[in-house]
Design a protein around this motif. Structure first.
Motif, PDB file in Angstrom:
ATOM      1  N   MET A 116     -17.961  -3.283   4.038  1.00 35.71           N
ATOM      2  CA  MET A 116     -17.201  -4.528   4.198  1.00 35.71           C
ATOM      3  C   MET A 116     -15.721  -4.257   3.946  1.00 35.71           C
ATOM      4  O   MET A 116     -15.363  -3.639   2.939  1.00 35.71           O
ATOM      5  N   ILE A 117     -14.872  -4.685   4.862  1.00 38.45           N
ATOM      6  CA  ILE A 117     -13.441  -4.435   4.737  1.00 38.45           C
ATOM      7  C   ILE A 117     -12.793  -5.537   3.902  1.00 38.45           C
ATOM      8  O   ILE A 117     -12.993  -6.723   4.163  1.00 38.45           O
ATOM      9  N   ALA A 118     -12.017  -5.129   2.891  1.00 36.92           N
ATOM     10  CA  ALA A 118     -11.364  -6.080   2.002  1.00 36.92           C
ATOM     11  C   ALA A 118     -10.231  -6.805   2.722  1.00 36.92           C
ATOM     12  O   ALA A 118      -9.697  -6.326   3.733  1.00 36.92           O
ATOM     13  N   THR A 119      -9.842  -7.967   2.172  1.00 36.43           N
ATOM     14  CA  THR A 119      -8.773  -8.775   2.777  1.00 36.43           C
ATOM     15  C   THR A 119      -7.470  -7.995   2.860  1.00 36.43           C
ATOM     16  O   THR A 119      -6.759  -8.053   3.876  1.00 36.43           O
ATOM     17  N   GLN A 120      -7.137  -7.266   1.809  1.00 36.23           N
ATOM     18  CA  GLN A 120      -5.892  -6.492   1.808  1.00 36.23           C
ATOM     19  C   GLN A 120      -5.914  -5.397   2.864  1.00 36.23           C
ATOM     20  O   GLN A 120      -4.895  -5.079   3.462  1.00 36.23           O
ATOM     21  N   ASP A 121      -7.097  -4.852   3.110  1.00 37.72           N
ATOM     22  CA  ASP A 121      -7.216  -3.829   4.150  1.00 37.72           C
ATOM     23  C   ASP A 121      -7.030  -4.435   5.540  1.00 37.72           C
ATOM     24  O   ASP A 121      -6.470  -3.785   6.433  1.00 37.72           O
ATOM     25  N   TRP A 122      -7.510  -5.675   5.728  1.00 35.34           N
ATOM     26  CA  TRP A 122      -7.277  -6.348   7.008  1.00 35.34           C
ATOM     27  C   TRP A 122      -5.780  -6.554   7.237  1.00 35.34           C
ATOM     28  O   TRP A 122      -5.297  -6.446   8.369  1.00 35.34           O
ATOM     29  N   LEU A 123      -5.037  -6.855   6.165  1.00 41.26           N
ATOM     30  CA  LEU A 123      -3.579  -6.981   6.285  1.00 41.26           C
ATOM     31  C   LEU A 123      -2.961  -5.656   6.716  1.00 41.26           C
ATOM     32  O   LEU A 123      -2.060  -5.619   7.553  1.00 41.26           O
ATOM     33  N   ALA A 124      -3.459  -4.560   6.127  1.00 33.18           N
ATOM     34  CA  ALA A 124      -2.950  -3.237   6.488  1.00 33.18           C
ATOM     35  C   ALA A 124      -3.280  -2.897   7.939  1.00 33.18           C
ATOM     36  O   ALA A 124      -2.454  -2.324   8.658  1.00 33.18           O
ATOM     37  N   ILE A 125      -4.481  -3.250   8.379  1.00 30.87           N
ATOM     38  CA  ILE A 125      -4.870  -2.999   9.773  1.00 30.87           C
ATOM     39  C   ILE A 125      -3.986  -3.797  10.728  1.00 30.87           C
ATOM     40  O   ILE A 125      -3.489  -3.271  11.733  1.00 30.87           O
ATOM     41  N   SER A 126      -3.787  -5.081  10.415  1.00 30.07           N
ATOM     42  CA  SER A 126      -2.951  -5.928  11.260  1.00 30.07           C
ATOM     43  C   SER A 126      -1.525  -5.409  11.329  1.00 30.07           C
ATOM     44  O   SER A 126      -0.919  -5.343  12.413  1.00 30.07           O
ATOM     45  N   LEU A 127      -0.973  -5.001  10.182  1.00 28.90           N
ATOM     46  CA  LEU A 127       0.395  -4.480  10.140  1.00 28.90           C
ATOM     47  C   LEU A 127       0.501  -3.170  10.907  1.00 28.90           C
ATOM     48  O   LEU A 127       1.479  -2.938  11.634  1.00 28.90           O
ATOM     49  N   THR A 128      -0.514  -2.325  10.791  1.00 24.21           N
ATOM     50  CA  THR A 128      -0.503  -1.035  11.487  1.00 24.21           C
ATOM     51  C   THR A 128      -0.542  -1.221  12.997  1.00 24.21           C
ATOM     52  O   THR A 128       0.191  -0.551  13.737  1.00 24.21           O
ATOM     53  N   LEU A 129      -1.401  -2.120  13.478  1.00 22.68           N
ATOM     54  CA  LEU A 129      -1.481  -2.379  14.921  1.00 22.68           C
ATOM     55  C   LEU A 129      -0.175  -2.972  15.446  1.00 22.68           C
ATOM     56  O   LEU A 129       0.284  -2.620  16.540  1.00 22.68           O
ATOM     57  N   LYS A 130       0.415  -3.866  14.666  1.00 23.07           N
ATOM     58  CA  LYS A 130       1.705  -4.455  15.045  1.00 23.07           C
ATOM     59  C   LYS A 130       2.781  -3.377  15.132  1.00 23.07           C
ATOM     60  O   LYS A 130       3.570  -3.339  16.095  1.00 23.07           O
ATOM     61  N   LEU A 131       2.813  -2.497  14.136  1.00 23.81           N
ATOM     62  CA  LEU A 131       3.797  -1.414  14.119  1.00 23.81           C
ATOM     63  C   LEU A 131       3.585  -0.467  15.294  1.00 23.81           C
ATOM     64  O   LEU A 131       4.547  -0.081  15.974  1.00 23.81           O
ATOM     65  N   ALA A 132       2.331  -0.090  15.554  1.00 24.71           N
ATOM     66  CA  ALA A 132       2.042   0.850  16.635  1.00 24.71           C
ATOM     67  C   ALA A 132       2.384   0.265  17.996  1.00 24.71           C
ATOM     68  O   ALA A 132       2.944   0.953  18.861  1.00 24.71           O
ATOM     69  N   LEU A 133       2.064  -1.004  18.216  1.00 22.54           N
ATOM     70  CA  LEU A 133       2.351  -1.644  19.499  1.00 22.54           C
ATOM     71  C   LEU A 133       3.848  -1.769  19.721  1.00 22.54           C
ATOM     72  O   LEU A 133       4.365  -1.422  20.798  1.00 22.54           O
ATOM     73  N   LEU A 134       4.573  -2.240  18.712  1.00 21.32           N
ATOM     74  CA  LEU A 134       6.015  -2.406  18.841  1.00 21.32           C
ATOM     75  C   LEU A 134       6.703  -1.064  19.039  1.00 21.32           C
ATOM     76  O   LEU A 134       7.592  -0.920  19.887  1.00 21.32           O
ATOM     77  N   THR A 135       6.279  -0.057  18.272  1.00 19.68           N
ATOM     78  CA  THR A 135       6.860   1.277  18.401  1.00 19.68           C
ATOM     79  C   THR A 135       6.618   1.857  19.785  1.00 19.68           C
ATOM     80  O   THR A 135       7.529   2.426  20.399  1.00 19.68           O
ATOM     81  N   SER A 136       5.414   1.706  20.307  1.00 19.81           N
ATOM     82  CA  SER A 136       5.068   2.275  21.610  1.00 19.81           C
ATOM     83  C   SER A 136       5.852   1.621  22.742  1.00 19.81           C
ATOM     84  O   SER A 136       6.289   2.298  23.681  1.00 19.81           O
TER      85      SER A 136
ATOM     86  N   VAL B  76       0.705   0.279   5.429  1.00 21.79           N
ATOM     87  CA  VAL B  76      -0.054   0.509   6.647  1.00 21.79           C
ATOM     88  C   VAL B  76      -1.415   1.103   6.294  1.00 21.79           C
ATOM     89  O   VAL B  76      -1.722   1.360   5.130  1.00 21.79           O
ATOM     90  N   LEU B  77      -2.213   1.343   7.315  1.00 22.23           N
ATOM     91  CA  LEU B  77      -3.611   1.729   7.109  1.00 22.23           C
ATOM     92  C   LEU B  77      -3.743   3.060   6.374  1.00 22.23           C
ATOM     93  O   LEU B  77      -4.596   3.209   5.489  1.00 22.23           O
ATOM     94  N   SER B  78      -2.924   4.034   6.719  1.00 19.68           N
ATOM     95  CA  SER B  78      -3.030   5.344   6.072  1.00 19.68           C
ATOM     96  C   SER B  78      -2.700   5.263   4.583  1.00 19.68           C
ATOM     97  O   SER B  78      -3.304   5.967   3.766  1.00 19.68           O
ATOM     98  N   ILE B  79      -1.759   4.396   4.228  1.00 19.29           N
ATOM     99  CA  ILE B  79      -1.399   4.235   2.818  1.00 19.29           C
ATOM    100  C   ILE B  79      -2.488   3.470   2.074  1.00 19.29           C
ATOM    101  O   ILE B  79      -2.797   3.774   0.917  1.00 19.29           O
ATOM    102  N   ALA B  80      -3.083   2.478   2.721  1.00 19.91           N
ATOM    103  CA  ALA B  80      -4.194   1.747   2.108  1.00 19.91           C
ATOM    104  C   ALA B  80      -5.367   2.689   1.835  1.00 19.91           C
ATOM    105  O   ALA B  80      -6.024   2.594   0.789  1.00 19.91           O
ATOM    106  N   LEU B  81      -5.621   3.606   2.763  1.00 19.45           N
ATOM    107  CA  LEU B  81      -6.681   4.597   2.566  1.00 19.45           C
ATOM    108  C   LEU B  81      -6.369   5.486   1.365  1.00 19.45           C
ATOM    109  O   LEU B  81      -7.244   5.765   0.527  1.00 19.45           O
ATOM    110  N   TYR B  82      -5.126   5.912   1.259  1.00 18.98           N
ATOM    111  CA  TYR B  82      -4.704   6.745   0.128  1.00 18.98           C
ATOM    112  C   TYR B  82      -4.866   6.002  -1.194  1.00 18.98           C
ATOM    113  O   TYR B  82      -5.291   6.591  -2.201  1.00 18.98           O
ATOM    114  N   ASP B  83      -4.558   4.714  -1.200  1.00 22.66           N
ATOM    115  CA  ASP B  83      -4.732   3.903  -2.405  1.00 22.66           C
ATOM    116  C   ASP B  83      -6.187   3.873  -2.853  1.00 22.66           C
ATOM    117  O   ASP B  83      -6.497   3.967  -4.045  1.00 22.66           O
TER     118      ASP B  83
END
Length: 230
Positions: free
Chosen positions: A1-21, A179-186
């Motif tokens: 089960m993905i935690a709420t804070q992780d969903w925030l990290a996923i959303s932020l990561t997708l936003k960053l990746a889309l805007l950057t691309s 972002v997602l990679s930092i959430a994973l590290y946490d």
């Protein structure tokens, strides 16, 4: 089960990746075209600067970007005077850093496509009176469409996997720079291996599916591994 804070990290990561691309495509298309047409002794140096993030440790690039984004530096001071906010440890810093860090992943496939482009199509179009913009829209862009998709896909995937650069210039602010990679590290630091496994598996599956799609897309043209190695 993905935690709420992780969903925030996923959303932020997708936003960053889309805007950057998207930003990278807007920058890389004219840059790659110019490089493919430019003949100069300085060209290898310019190409080396663009490709530097491929070999430079992310923490090195992140360190110098952090210095540039600080309020005591000229870029950071100008940003703060215009926007009223600090550039370092902000989402805007992540976008700028990601664009710089992923630039070669967008430029190189497009550069290879432009170099391999058969210019006879353009010569014929010019004899028919087509404008430069019309040539680009109706001839160049359709011919290099697979490379455009590869450039976008590689930029997107590379941005999602960033860690060193985003940590240096963005820190670890939930909902803003985490972002997602930092959430994973946490999760790993907290010995929360269950959530770490969930995020790691999601990243692994996503990367595999995306790269498989890029190889499948490019199998009749050229594969993205060859594009990145040239």
């Amino acid at each position: 089960m993905i935690a709420t804070q992780d969903w925030l990290a996923i959303s932020l990561t997708l936003k960053l990746a889309l805007l950057t691309s998207v930003i990278l495509l807007l920058i890389s298309l004219p840059l790659a075209w110019w490089l493919s047409q430019w003949q100069s002794r300085a060209k290898p140096l310019v190409q080396s600067v663009i490709a530097l993030p491929l070999v430079l440790p992310p923490t090195v690039l992140g360190f110098y970007l952090l210095l540039a984004f600080s309020p005591s530096s000229l870029p950071g001071e100008l940003w703060q005077s215009v926007t009223g906010t600090q550039l370092a440890f902000s989402f805007s810093a992540l976008v700028i850093g990601s664009v710089i860090y992923s630039l070669p992943f967008a430029v190189q496939p497009l550069y290879t496509a432009f170099v391999q482009l058969d210019h006879r199509y353009l010569d014929v179009a010019k004899t028919l009176g087509m404008s430069r913009f019309a040539c680009w829209r109706h001839i160049v862009l359709p011919l290099i469409r697979p490379s455009i998709l590869v450039a976008f896909g590689l930029s997107f995937a590379h941005t999602i996997g960033e860690f060193g650069v985003v940590l240096m210039i963005g820190g670890n602010i939930p909902g803003e720079t985490q972002v997602l990679s930092i959430a994973l590290y946490d999760h790993v630091e907290a010995l929360d291996y269950q959530n770490a496994h969930t995020l790691a598996a999601a990243l692994l599956i996503f990367s595999l599916v995306l790269l498989s799609g890029l190889y499948r897309l490019n199998r009749k043209d050229r594969d993205p591994w060859t594009s990145m190695s040239r």
